[in-house]
Design a protein around this motif. Structure first.
Motif, PDB file in Angstrom:
ATOM      1  N   ALA A 276       0.503  -1.769  -0.253  1.00 38.09           N
ATOM      2  CA  ALA A 276       0.726  -0.067  -0.125  1.00 38.09           C
ATOM      3  C   ALA A 276       1.218   1.707   0.286  1.00 38.09           C
ATOM      4  N   LYS A 277       1.137   2.257  -0.892  1.00 36.58           N
ATOM      5  CA  LYS A 277       1.139   3.825  -0.837  1.00 36.58           C
ATOM      6  C   LYS A 277       0.507   4.496  -1.215  1.00 36.58           C
ATOM      7  N   THR A 278       0.803   5.732  -0.999  1.00 37.03           N
ATOM      8  CA  THR A 278      -0.013   7.428  -1.321  1.00 37.03           C
ATOM      9  C   THR A 278      -0.187   7.463  -2.799  1.00 37.03           C
ATOM     10  N   GLY A 279      -0.401   8.469  -3.084  1.00 36.29           N
ATOM     11  CA  GLY A 279      -1.128   8.848  -4.495  1.00 36.29           C
ATOM     12  C   GLY A 279      -0.038   8.933  -5.371  1.00 36.29           C
ATOM     13  N   PRO A 280      -0.138   9.926  -6.256  1.00 38.05           N
ATOM     14  CA  PRO A 280       1.068  10.525  -6.888  1.00 38.05           C
ATOM     15  C   PRO A 280       0.932  11.682  -7.087  1.00 38.05           C
ATOM     16  N   TRP A 281       0.032  11.844  -5.885  1.00 37.27           N
ATOM     17  CA  TRP A 281       0.599  12.914  -5.451  1.00 37.27           C
ATOM     18  C   TRP A 281       2.417  13.162  -4.563  1.00 37.27           C
ATOM     19  N   GLY A 282       1.950  11.727  -4.717  1.00 32.52           N
ATOM     20  CA  GLY A 282       3.677  11.525  -3.592  1.00 32.52           C
ATOM     21  C   GLY A 282       4.326  10.426  -4.805  1.00 32.52           C
ATOM     22  N   GLN A 283       5.700   9.924  -4.390  1.00 33.07           N
ATOM     23  CA  GLN A 283       6.548   9.685  -5.531  1.00 33.07           C
ATOM     24  C   GLN A 283       6.070   7.696  -5.318  1.00 33.07           C
ATOM     25  N   GLY A 284       4.890   7.851  -4.322  1.00 34.57           N
ATOM     26  CA  GLY A 284       4.320   6.155  -3.717  1.00 34.57           C
ATOM     27  C   GLY A 284       4.318   5.119  -5.171  1.00 34.57           C
ATOM     28  N   PRO A 285       3.348   5.315  -6.448  1.00 36.21           N
ATOM     29  CA  PRO A 285       3.389   4.709  -6.896  1.00 36.21           C
ATOM     30  C   PRO A 285       4.975   3.894  -7.732  1.00 36.21           C
ATOM     31  N   VAL A 286       5.840   4.065  -7.676  1.00 35.22           N
ATOM     32  CA  VAL A 286       6.901   4.450  -8.172  1.00 35.22           C
ATOM     33  C   VAL A 286       7.628   3.108  -7.313  1.00 35.22           C
ATOM     34  N   LEU A 287       7.220   2.892  -6.134  1.00 33.68           N
ATOM     35  CA  LEU A 287       7.601   1.648  -5.590  1.00 33.68           C
ATOM     36  C   LEU A 287       7.006   0.329  -6.053  1.00 33.68           C
ATOM     37  N   LEU A 288       5.635   0.510  -6.304  1.00 33.44           N
ATOM     38  CA  LEU A 288       4.211  -0.537  -6.816  1.00 33.44           C
ATOM     39  C   LEU A 288       4.775   0.038  -8.785  1.00 33.44           C
ATOM     40  N   GLN A 289       5.269   0.439  -8.961  1.00 31.96           N
ATOM     41  CA  GLN A 289       6.157   0.242 -10.614  1.00 31.96           C
ATOM     42  C   GLN A 289       7.036  -1.184 -10.551  1.00 31.96           C
ATOM     43  N   GLN A 290       7.590  -1.056  -9.587  1.00 35.91           N
ATOM     44  CA  GLN A 290       9.254  -1.694  -9.947  1.00 35.91           C
ATOM     45  C   GLN A 290       9.068  -2.493  -9.602  1.00 35.91           C
ATOM     46  N   LEU A 291       8.065  -2.742  -7.933  1.00 36.00           N
ATOM     47  CA  LEU A 291       8.063  -4.503  -7.704  1.00 36.00           C
ATOM     48  C   LEU A 291       6.968  -5.625  -9.093  1.00 36.00           C
ATOM     49  N   ARG A 292       6.337  -3.987  -9.459  1.00 30.68           N
ATOM     50  CA  ARG A 292       5.431  -5.416 -10.690  1.00 30.68           C
ATOM     51  C   ARG A 292       6.523  -5.124 -11.954  1.00 30.68           C
ATOM     52  N   ILE A 293       7.456  -4.080 -12.297  1.00 33.50           N
ATOM     53  CA  ILE A 293       8.139  -4.691 -12.974  1.00 33.50           C
ATOM     54  C   ILE A 293       9.371  -5.981 -12.785  1.00 33.50           C
ATOM     55  N   LEU A 294       9.766  -6.446 -11.194  1.00 32.20           N
ATOM     56  CA  LEU A 294      10.867  -6.994 -10.957  1.00 32.20           C
ATOM     57  C   LEU A 294      10.209  -8.357 -10.481  1.00 32.20           C
ATOM     58  N   GLU A 295       8.537  -8.043 -10.727  1.00 33.64           N
ATOM     59  CA  GLU A 295       7.767  -9.869 -10.593  1.00 33.64           C
ATOM     60  C   GLU A 295       7.469 -10.940 -11.694  1.00 33.64           C
ATOM     61  N   THR A 296       7.855  -9.979 -13.137  1.00 36.80           N
ATOM     62  CA  THR A 296       8.100 -10.441 -14.415  1.00 36.80           C
ATOM     63  C   THR A 296       9.247 -11.227 -14.327  1.00 36.80           C
ATOM     64  N   PHE A 297      10.805 -11.073 -13.483  1.00 37.26           N
ATOM     65  CA  PHE A 297      11.727 -11.339 -13.533  1.00 37.26           C
ATOM     66  C   PHE A 297      12.050 -12.728 -12.522  1.00 37.26           C
ATOM     67  N   ASP A 298      12.638 -13.784 -12.562  1.00 33.97           N
ATOM     68  CA  ASP A 298      13.170 -14.637 -12.224  1.00 33.97           C
ATOM     69  C   ASP A 298      13.843 -14.267 -10.215  1.00 33.97           C
TER      70      ASP A 298
END
Length: 600
Positions: A276-298
């Motif tokens: 869980a993160k804050t909305g895009p008025w902060g940089q919180g979603p950037v963590l969610l984006q990184q983790l989503r990308i990283l889950e595509t790797f082993d």
């Protein structure tokens, strides 16, 4: 590194309560509140105000603060937004008429409405159990009677002492009364701040007999009473910053028209939990984006701290932060495609851009088919093959620039109580080195407006009433909707980078919290900083030397422009939560010898 490997400290376990923060006095104050019968919200407010006092180079009462909370009574997870908005007078023309191409990172022009105090009052009034005097007593005591001033604060004061002496005499009165910085770990007090906090409590108590009426009375005294009046009058005076002498834009009406608010968090799955993160008025979603990308790797096939892992994490960060630059802003004023940005399909599309070598471009995507819109200065740098123009590479003056470079930073705290309430909060801004202290109040205003672009048409363009795209980024993990872990770190643009290896170490490699925090870490400096003058280092990576000579050499071979950092220098992660078996758990970062977790 297995979960049982040697760590600097033990992972704490208990059943009563846990507090972890970036300063031992704040952690102890929060724990004292829990011992006195308070809940996690009471403890967080007490610890937060202690941080405002004992880490004045990292945060202050005039700063800003987001928090992510879980309420045990309702089972609800929510965000508290303590990010103040731009003043009504803050138009681009005000700055360009002054001959400014960007908002200064120091001084009164960059002030937004101070949001920290309102956020703490919202949390205490709606979810706490104690009276304001009970929770503020710890901070008032340290401000009036003194506390040991950490060496980092002394170094900051020494660096800006010439500015205080020549330009900011109100700050000199507090921090260099003898004409020089205090000695490290000497007893230091700020009685002016103690008087301000005492008066806020007294005016709150004069407003009514109930706990809630007193908290609201103190809030009104801050945003429509004597604090707002002092801020209004001081902002109307001419004060020095590195670009010249200017009056501020913030007024009492700006403060009176603002309130802290609650909103729903953004949530994405990673490694069997929900983040869980804050909305895009902060940089919180950037963590969610990184983790989503990283889950595509082993990731499990990579070793902790290996060159393969570091390279993959760094390249994922470059892609996510490029989207932050192109898309993030205040969703109350601009349309931010957060659903598309944090979707698995978009992450898979972005992951395909990661190759075996470091990428030197800044590559925002097209979420939902939208064309990315980057600032002209960044586009010019990209067109020049990554040779960033002077405006993105000027070394900062004292108090200006990326806070981890400019001797400032941020604070963080995490609290969990025996009833299952959990708080993750990241107070920041109002640093002593960024703005002159306000007469008779004992604290400075924040400079968060520097994160706006004056160029119009961008997601993060300056406009009156908008929230700047803050870097402050508390975090929470959930399992099936129940709180598992509150965590976070100071660090500006690095906040949502240093937490990535921490999460991988814990959730993927099975390290306990302390081992995951202690493990060597890294971050990229590839994209433009959020802070004036927006320094950027294409291909840049900073990594703790403990990663090992072989790993560092391999990263250089892959094209990363590597800066070897001291072995224990990057990241200040802390965490506190609830294990699946019901035991409470906490850990804190040993770097800098300030952060501690306490509990039983």
């Amino acid at each position: 590194m297995p979960a049982s490997a040697f760590t600097t400290r033990p992972e704490l376990l208990g059943t009563f309560g846990m507090v972890a923060s970036t300063h031992w006095l704040a952690s102890a104050a929060g724990m004292a509140v829990l011992e006195a019968g308070g809940n996690a919200y009471d403890a967080a407010v007490a610890a937060g105000f202690v941080l405002h006092v004992v880490e004045p180079h990292l945060n202050g009462v005039g700063g800003d603060m987001p928090a992510i909370c879980h309420d045990a009574r309702t089972g609800r997870t929510f965000v508290v937004c303590g990010q103040g908005t731009a003043p009504a007078a803050a138009t681009p023309e005000v700055f360009t008429d002054e001959g400014l191409a960007e908002i200064p990172g120091t001084g009164l022009l960059a002030a937004t409405v101070p949001g920290t105090f309102g956020a703490w009052m919202l949390m205490l009034e709606r979810y706490g159990t104690m009276r304001l005097r009970e929770v503020l007593g710890y901070a008032i005591g340290y401000a009036r009677d003194g506390y040991p001033l950490v060496a980092q604060a002394v170094n900051t004061i020494a660096a800006v002492a010439p500015v205080f002496a020549e330009h900011w005499q109100t700050s000199a009165q507090i921090y260099t009364p003898a004409g020089r910085a205090p000695e490290p770990r000497s007893r230091f007090a700020n009685p002016m701040l103690a008087d301000t906090l005492d008066r806020l409590v007294a005016e709150g108590e004069a407003a009514g007999t109930t706990r809630e009426a007193q908290i609201e009375g103190a809030r009104r005294a801050f945003y429509a009473g004597f604090v707002a009046e002092a801020i209004h009058d001081f902002a109307a005076t001419e004060q020095w910053d590195p670009t010249g002498t200017h009056r501020g834009l913030l007024t009492g009406a700006d403060l009176d028209g603002w309130r802290a608010s609650e909103e729903e968090p953004l949530v994405a799955d990673f490694a069997g939990v929900q983040v869980a993160k804050t909305g895009p008025w902060g940089q919180g979603p950037v963590l969610l984006q990184q983790l989503r990308i990283l889950e595509t790797f082993d990731l499990a096939s990579m070793s902790p701290g290996s060159a393969d892992l570091v390279h993959t994490v760094v390249e994922s960060a470059k892609l996510a932060f490029a989207d932050r630059e192109a898309c993030y802003g205040d969703p109350d004023h601009v349309d931010v495609p957060t659903g598309e940005l944090t979707s698995p399909s978009y992450a898979a599309e972005r992951a395909r851009l990661i190759g075996p070598m470091a990428d030197g471009a800044l590559r925002p995507g097209s979420p939902g088919g939208r064309e990315p819109h980057l600032p002209r200065a960044v586009l010019a740098a990209m067109a020049d093959g990554g040779a960033w123009p002077d405006g993105l590479a000027t070394p900062p003056v004292p108090g200006q620039g990326e806070p981890t470079v400019a001797r400032g930073d941020t604070c963080h705290l995490d609290v969990v109580d025996r009833w299952g309430n959990v708080v993750s909060a990241t107070p920041s801004g109002g640093w002593l080195q960024s703005s002159p202290s306000i007469p008779d109040l004992g604290f400075a205003l924040g400079t968060r407006a520097q994160m706006f672009w004056l160029e119009q048409g961008l997601a993060s363009s300056l406009a009156p009433g908008r929230r700047p795209r803050t870097t402050l980024s508390p975090s929470m993990l959930l399992r099936d909707g129940r709180p598992y872990l509150a965590f976070g770190t100071p660090g500006g643009d690095q906040q949502d980078q240093w937490t990535v290896p921490f999460l991988i170490n814990h959730l993927v490699f099975g390290m306990d919290l302390q081992a995951a925090i202690d493990a060597p870490t890294w971050h990229t400096t590839h994209g433009p900083s959020s802070f004036a003058p927006r320094v950027a280092e294409p291909f840049g990576v900073r990594a703790e030397s403990r990663l090992g000579a072989g790993v560092l050499a391999d990263l250089r071979r892959r094209g990363h422009q590597l800066t070897e950092a001291d072995p224990w220098s990057l990241g200040r992660v802390s965490a506190a939560g609830i294990r699946p078996d019901g035991l409470l758990v906490a850990a804190a970062n040993p770097r800098g010898m300030q952060g501690y977790a306490v509990g039983r």
